[in-house]
Enzyme design. Structure first.
Site, PDB file in Angstrom:
ATOM      1  N   ASP A  89     -65.356 -49.433  11.336  1.00 44.96           N
ATOM      2  CA  ASP A  89     -65.361 -50.759  10.725  1.00 44.96           C
ATOM      3  C   ASP A  89     -63.959 -51.142  10.278  1.00 44.96           C
ATOM      4  O   ASP A  89     -63.180 -50.293   9.813  1.00 44.96           O
ATOM      5  CB  ASP A  89     -66.273 -50.787   9.497  1.00 44.96           C
ATOM      6  CG  ASP A  89     -67.743 -50.904   9.859  1.00 44.96           C
ATOM      7  OD1 ASP A  89     -68.099 -50.592  11.014  1.00 44.96           O
ATOM      8  OD2 ASP A  89     -68.528 -51.301   8.970  1.00 44.96           O
TER       9      ASP A  89
ATOM     10  N   HIS B 170     -74.235 -67.434   5.006  1.00 47.93           N
ATOM     11  CA  HIS B 170     -73.616 -66.838   6.189  1.00 47.93           C
ATOM     12  C   HIS B 170     -72.867 -65.540   5.900  1.00 47.93           C
ATOM     13  O   HIS B 170     -72.279 -64.957   6.813  1.00 47.93           O
ATOM     14  CB  HIS B 170     -72.663 -67.834   6.843  1.00 47.93           C
ATOM     15  CG  HIS B 170     -73.368 -68.992   7.491  1.00 47.93           C
ATOM     16  ND1 HIS B 170     -73.791 -70.086   6.774  1.00 47.93           N
ATOM     17  CD2 HIS B 170     -73.754 -69.208   8.771  1.00 47.93           C
ATOM     18  CE1 HIS B 170     -74.388 -70.944   7.590  1.00 47.93           C
ATOM     19  NE2 HIS B 170     -74.381 -70.436   8.801  1.00 47.93           N
TER      20      HIS B 170
ATOM     21  N   CYS C 114     -69.784 -58.491   6.532  1.00 42.22           N
ATOM     22  CA  CYS C 114     -70.639 -58.245   5.365  1.00 42.22           C
ATOM     23  C   CYS C 114     -69.787 -57.911   4.150  1.00 42.22           C
ATOM     24  O   CYS C 114     -68.677 -57.392   4.284  1.00 42.22           O
ATOM     25  CB  CYS C 114     -71.576 -57.062   5.627  1.00 42.22           C
ATOM     26  SG  CYS C 114     -72.658 -57.240   7.049  1.00 42.22           S
TER      27      CYS C 114
ATOM     28  N   TYR D 161     -80.255 -43.562  12.201  1.00 38.61           N
ATOM     29  CA  TYR D 161     -79.060 -42.973  11.597  1.00 38.61           C
ATOM     30  C   TYR D 161     -79.117 -42.847  10.080  1.00 38.61           C
ATOM     31  O   TYR D 161     -78.186 -42.303   9.470  1.00 38.61           O
ATOM     32  CB  TYR D 161     -77.820 -43.800  11.987  1.00 38.61           C
ATOM     33  CG  TYR D 161     -77.905 -45.254  11.561  1.00 38.61           C
ATOM     34  CD1 TYR D 161     -77.521 -45.658  10.292  1.00 38.61           C
ATOM     35  CD2 TYR D 161     -78.387 -46.224  12.426  1.00 38.61           C
ATOM     36  CE1 TYR D 161     -77.610 -46.974   9.896  1.00 38.61           C
ATOM     37  CE2 TYR D 161     -78.481 -47.550  12.051  1.00 38.61           C
ATOM     38  CZ  TYR D 161     -78.089 -47.918  10.783  1.00 38.61           C
ATOM     39  OH  TYR D 161     -78.199 -49.230  10.398  1.00 38.61           O
TER      40      TYR D 161
ATOM     41  N   GLU E 133     -67.981 -54.275  11.895  1.00 41.30           N
ATOM     42  CA  GLU E 133     -67.967 -53.279  12.962  1.00 41.30           C
ATOM     43  C   GLU E 133     -67.028 -53.699  14.091  1.00 41.30           C
ATOM     44  O   GLU E 133     -66.970 -54.875  14.466  1.00 41.30           O
ATOM     45  CB  GLU E 133     -69.376 -53.093  13.550  1.00 41.30           C
ATOM     46  CG  GLU E 133     -70.442 -52.717  12.529  1.00 41.30           C
ATOM     47  CD  GLU E 133     -71.181 -53.909  11.981  1.00 41.30           C
ATOM     48  OE1 GLU E 133     -72.262 -53.717  11.393  1.00 41.30           O
ATOM     49  OE2 GLU E 133     -70.663 -55.058  12.131  1.00 41.30           O
TER      50      GLU E 133
ATOM     51  N   ASN F  91     -73.895 -68.223   0.592  1.00 38.52           N
ATOM     52  CA  ASN F  91     -72.730 -69.095   0.781  1.00 38.52           C
ATOM     53  C   ASN F  91     -72.240 -69.524  -0.596  1.00 38.52           C
ATOM     54  O   ASN F  91     -73.067 -69.706  -1.515  1.00 38.52           O
ATOM     55  CB  ASN F  91     -73.077 -70.380   1.539  1.00 38.52           C
ATOM     56  CG  ASN F  91     -73.255 -70.173   3.034  1.00 38.52           C
ATOM     57  OD1 ASN F  91     -72.812 -69.177   3.590  1.00 38.52           O
ATOM     58  ND2 ASN F  91     -73.904 -71.135   3.681  1.00 38.52           N
TER      59      ASN F  91
END
Length: 224
Positions: A40, A149, A65, A97, A187, A108
């Site tokens: 990341d 978002h 994120c 995982y 990512e 937002n």
């Protein structure tokens, strides 16, 4: 037991990552080959600008994120979305995982327009970093709206002792850099395969971009 060379490399990598974070710069963190197996691009939330969001879109390509500490999330009454989602898809949410997802709600900032532009997301993210300094649920609701978002992630209570995801690795790095417990993770994906960017390729990108690259195992050795 680590050799002296391994310990030196770990110290150098982790130290470089802490220093970069203190200066508001990103780092690349690979979790583990037997976990997600992903690298990341990680920023301190308070340092995120529209250019940083553009970089995450273009150079990483994953989901942008904001990870928050468990203490801040609890103070703001932020749930794990799996616990509050009243839909059959939330049942039997098995992960290959990990034991559980760290996803919370999406938000937002109330002064954004659509919320998705680089400027809008940078505003939401940077204001999240401000909000964690004095987590007040009423003020949070006045400042942010949901859904939005920017995905929020809630770290495990015991941090790396409980979970070794990018959420916890990023918060541990922020703690070491004496920054607010709010970090952005995205990512890094491979345009050719559509899969996670291989660690060697991610490390080469980091070197070209003068960004510290650190393995999750190195952070665990230092902070775990």
């Amino acid at each position: 037991m680590s050799s002296s060379g391994d310990m030196s490399r770990t110290t150098d990598s982790v130290g470089a990552a802490i220093d970069a974070f203190r200066r508001g710069r990103p780092v690349c963190i690979h979790d583990a080959a037997d976990r997600e197996g992903e690298t990341d691009l990680v920023y301190p939330a308070g340092a995120v600008t529209p250019n940083a969001v553009a970089r995450m879109r273009n150079d990483a390509g994953g989901l942008v994120c904001v990870a928050l500490s468990d203490g801040v999330s609890a103070a703001l009454d932020l749930p794990f979305v799996q616990d509050v989602l009243d839909h059959p898809t939330a049942a039997d949410h098995d992960l290959a995982y990990d034991d559980r997802s760290s996803f919370s709600i999406t938000v937002n900032h109330r002064e954004t327009h659509t919320g998705i532009t680089d400027e809008d997301r940078a505003l939401t993210i940077s204001e999240l970093a401000t909000a964690v300094a004095d987590p007040d649920p009423a003020a949070f609701a006045e400042t942010f709206r949901a859904p939005g978002h920017v995905h929020l992630l809630r770290a495990a209570p015991g941090l790396l002792a409980d979970r070794q995801g990018h959420t916890e690795l990023g918060i541990a790095l922020a703690n070491a850099a004496e920054l607010p417990p709010a970090v952005v993770v995205c990512e890094m994906l491979d345009d050719e395969t559509g899969r996670a960017l291989p660690p060697a390729t991610a490390q080469a990108y980091a070197e070209r971009s003068d960004i510290p690259y650190v393995e999750g195992a190195e952070l665990l050795e230092r902070f775990g």
